[in-house]
Design an enzyme around this catalytic site. Structure first.
Site, mmCIF file in Angstrom:
data_model
loop_
_atom_site.group_PDB
_atom_site.id
_atom_site.type_symbol
_atom_site.label_atom_id
_atom_site.label_comp_id
_atom_site.label_asym_id
_atom_site.label_seq_id
_atom_site.Cartn_x
_atom_site.Cartn_y
_atom_site.Cartn_z
ATOM 1 N N ASP A 104 -11.397 -0.119 -72.821
ATOM 2 C CA ASP A 104 -11.484 0.274 -71.417
ATOM 3 C C ASP A 104 -10.524 -0.627 -70.638
ATOM 4 O OD1 ASP A 104 -12.552 0.447 -68.706
ATOM 5 O OD2 ASP A 104 -14.230 1.487 -69.678
ATOM 6 N N SER B 25 -0.668 11.130 -57.403
ATOM 7 C CA SER B 25 -0.995 12.545 -57.252
ATOM 8 C C SER B 25 -0.591 13.029 -55.867
ATOM 9 C CB SER B 25 -2.510 12.706 -57.415
ATOM 10 O OG SER B 25 -2.932 13.952 -56.924
ATOM 11 N N ALA B 26 -0.294 14.304 -55.785
ATOM 12 C CA ALA B 26 -0.009 14.914 -54.480
ATOM 13 C C ALA B 26 -1.223 14.825 -53.569
ATOM 14 C CB ALA B 26 0.387 16.368 -54.669
ATOM 15 N N ASP C 132 -7.050 3.823 -75.004
ATOM 16 C CA ASP C 132 -7.847 4.897 -74.401
ATOM 17 C C ASP C 132 -9.311 4.599 -74.733
ATOM 18 O OD1 ASP C 132 -6.853 8.150 -73.713
ATOM 19 O OD2 ASP C 132 -8.986 7.640 -73.821
ATOM 20 N N ASN C 133 -10.212 4.989 -73.837
ATOM 21 C CA ASN C 133 -11.639 4.785 -74.147
ATOM 22 C C ASN C 133 -12.338 6.115 -74.471
ATOM 23 O OD1 ASN C 133 -11.864 6.036 -71.706
ATOM 24 N ND2 ASN C 133 -13.025 4.414 -70.682
ATOM 25 N N TYR D 149 -11.691 10.223 -54.799
ATOM 26 C CA TYR D 149 -10.629 10.270 -55.822
ATOM 27 C C TYR D 149 -9.261 10.018 -55.174
ATOM 28 C CZ TYR D 149 -6.915 12.555 -58.439
ATOM 29 O OH TYR D 149 -5.711 12.838 -59.028
ATOM 30 N N ILE E 73 -2.136 14.545 -69.821
ATOM 31 C CA ILE E 73 -0.721 14.250 -69.542
ATOM 32 C C ILE E 73 -0.244 13.105 -70.435
ATOM 33 C CG2 ILE E 73 0.937 13.688 -67.720
ATOM 34 C CD1 ILE E 73 -1.218 14.814 -65.735
ATOM 35 N N LYS F 248 -10.380 11.869 -62.577
ATOM 36 C CA LYS F 248 -9.589 12.776 -61.729
ATOM 37 C C LYS F 248 -10.347 13.969 -61.153
ATOM 38 C CE LYS F 248 -8.000 15.656 -65.489
ATOM 39 N NZ LYS F 248 -6.928 16.396 -66.102
ATOM 40 N N ASP G 242 -9.613 22.173 -49.134
ATOM 41 C CA ASP G 242 -8.414 22.807 -49.690
ATOM 42 C C ASP G 242 -7.358 23.028 -48.612
ATOM 43 O OD1 ASP G 242 -8.516 23.112 -52.419
ATOM 44 O OD2 ASP G 242 -9.620 25.006 -52.346
ATOM 45 N N PRO H 177 -14.302 23.401 -49.717
ATOM 46 C CA PRO H 177 -14.013 22.383 -48.699
ATOM 47 C C PRO H 177 -12.844 21.489 -49.118
ATOM 48 C CG PRO H 177 -16.355 22.366 -49.290
ATOM 49 C CD PRO H 177 -15.671 23.302 -50.239
ATOM 50 N N LYS I 72 -6.318 6.775 -55.511
ATOM 51 C CA LYS I 72 -4.873 6.890 -55.781
ATOM 52 C C LYS I 72 -4.077 6.195 -54.675
ATOM 53 C CE LYS I 72 -4.948 9.210 -59.613
ATOM 54 N NZ LYS I 72 -4.524 8.581 -60.871
#
Ligand code: UD1
Length: 336
Positions: free
Chosen positions: A58, A124-125, A31-32, A148, A12, A84, A292, A290, A152
């Protein structure tokens, strides 16, 4: 007056960098290459005809971040850098907390020290957990069902606490639904290091013959065809959402869903992909994965009202652009 883009070589991030440059913005990229490749930076330059400064560093490295802020007049930050992969976060939670949470806290400290208090954050949603109903609006209860997701959620709370302590901060949290697709040139796209877990990269692998077939994770959900429904959004629309967020920065912590407001099932995605690209996508019906949710799709109207942004591309274009990128590159590892 530059925008710092962390994770600017990523999926993205790279599309957003190209859009920022096309809007005439000066960008600095850090960016790393943990989940991206250096050649992406050259592609962004080629596509836009614009140059920019890059630092391989980093975000956990405070000395490096200090140097980046010292050497550049950074006024805003778009923060993508983060891990992610849900399953990996379950196996390696500390790695996720370190990079996503600690890394962000280091970034915010350095921003604060340099009086740069405008941030757009890649949320994130996933912070909605398993939503009780759809469409999902920004005021839904928040929860996380894996490390994860928790990273967020923690960063969202950290941003709110930071603003409470210092009202000079302007922070926009963008909650992405399911980013797919690629740049129309076919030169930028999702090019993960390692084995992908998300639906579209797996469809691409199945279509390219890199895996024998994809497993549809459950067809006994309470949805019209029994498979899960998600809100897939073209990465170019998502990138445009970041430009709109930067243009409409305002006091406080703002939160926006970036989705299309339409849900598609796994089978609809597979069938559309096959139809628009004229390729076969072998699949089998497998058991549920699992964690979802049966359905997760957005109400993006707040972003429409307040940012003047809405997604333009439908799933046909998402599938065509994703396949163009995948068939131009042979980036997918073969799964044995
Ligand atoms: C997943 C994560 C979410 C994260 C997002 C990041 C889970 C439970 N959720 O979202 O927290 O923010 O990725 O990109 O991991 N599917 C298959 N077969 C596959 C892969 C996926 O049928 O091989 C189905 C899934 O069951 C789901 C849909 O495709 O219904 C989309 O899956 P995916 O692309 O992984 O996205 P999310 O589950 O929405």
């Amino acid at each position: 007056m530059a925008v710092l883009v962390t994770g600017g070589a990523g999926y993205i991030g790279s599309h957003t960098c190209a859009k920022l440059l096309n809007c005439g913005k000066e960008i600095i990229v850090v960016d790393n290459f943990n989940n991206s490749k250096p050649k992406v930076l050259e592609i962004i330059k080629e596509l836009t005809g614009r140059d920019f400064k890059f630092y391989e560093a980093d975000i956990c490295d405070k000395t490096a971040l200090n140097r980046i802020f010292e050497e550049n007049g950074i006024t805003e930050v778009v923060h993508f850098a983060g891990y992610k992969a849900v399953a990996e976060s379950v196996r390696k939670p500390l790695m996720y907390y370190r990079n996503n949470v600690y890394g962000t806290s280091v970034l915010l400290e350095v921003m604060s020290d340099y009086n740069c208090k405008k941030l757009v954050f890649s949320s994130s949603a996933t912070v909605y957990g398993i939503p009780e109903r759809v469409p999902v609006t920004e005021d839904f209860p928040l929860s996380a069902i894996n490390p994860y997701g928790r990273t967020k959620l923690i960063v969202e709370k950290m941003c709110a606490d930071l603003h409470d302590s210092d009202n000079d901060w302007n922070i926009t949290l963008l909650r992405y639904f399911n980013p797919v697709g690629a740049h129309e040139s076919g030169k930028l796209g999702e090019d993960p290091n390692g084995i992908p877990n998300n639906l579209m990269p797996i469809i691409l692998q199945a279509a390219a013959g890199k895996i024998p077939q994809l497993s549809v994770c459950g067809n006994d959900y309470p949805t019209p065809d029994g498979t899960c429904i998600r809100d897939y959004i073209h990465v170019e629309d998502l990138a445009a959402g970041h430009i709109a967020a930067l243009e409409h920065m305002k006091d406080g912590v703002q939160v926006y869903n970036l989705g299309t407001g339409r849900g598609y099932s796994v089978l609809e995605m597979i069938e559309t992909f096959k139809r628009v690209n004229g390729v076969s996508v072998p699949y089998e019906i497998a058991g549920r994965r699992p964690g979802d949710a049966a359905e997760c799709w957005s109400d993006p109207s707040k972003a429409g009202r307040e940012l003047g942004w809405e997604a333009e591309s439908g799933i046909e274009k998402m599938c065509v652009d994703a396949w163009r990128f995948a068939s131009r590159t042979s980036q997918f590892p073969t799964i044995k």
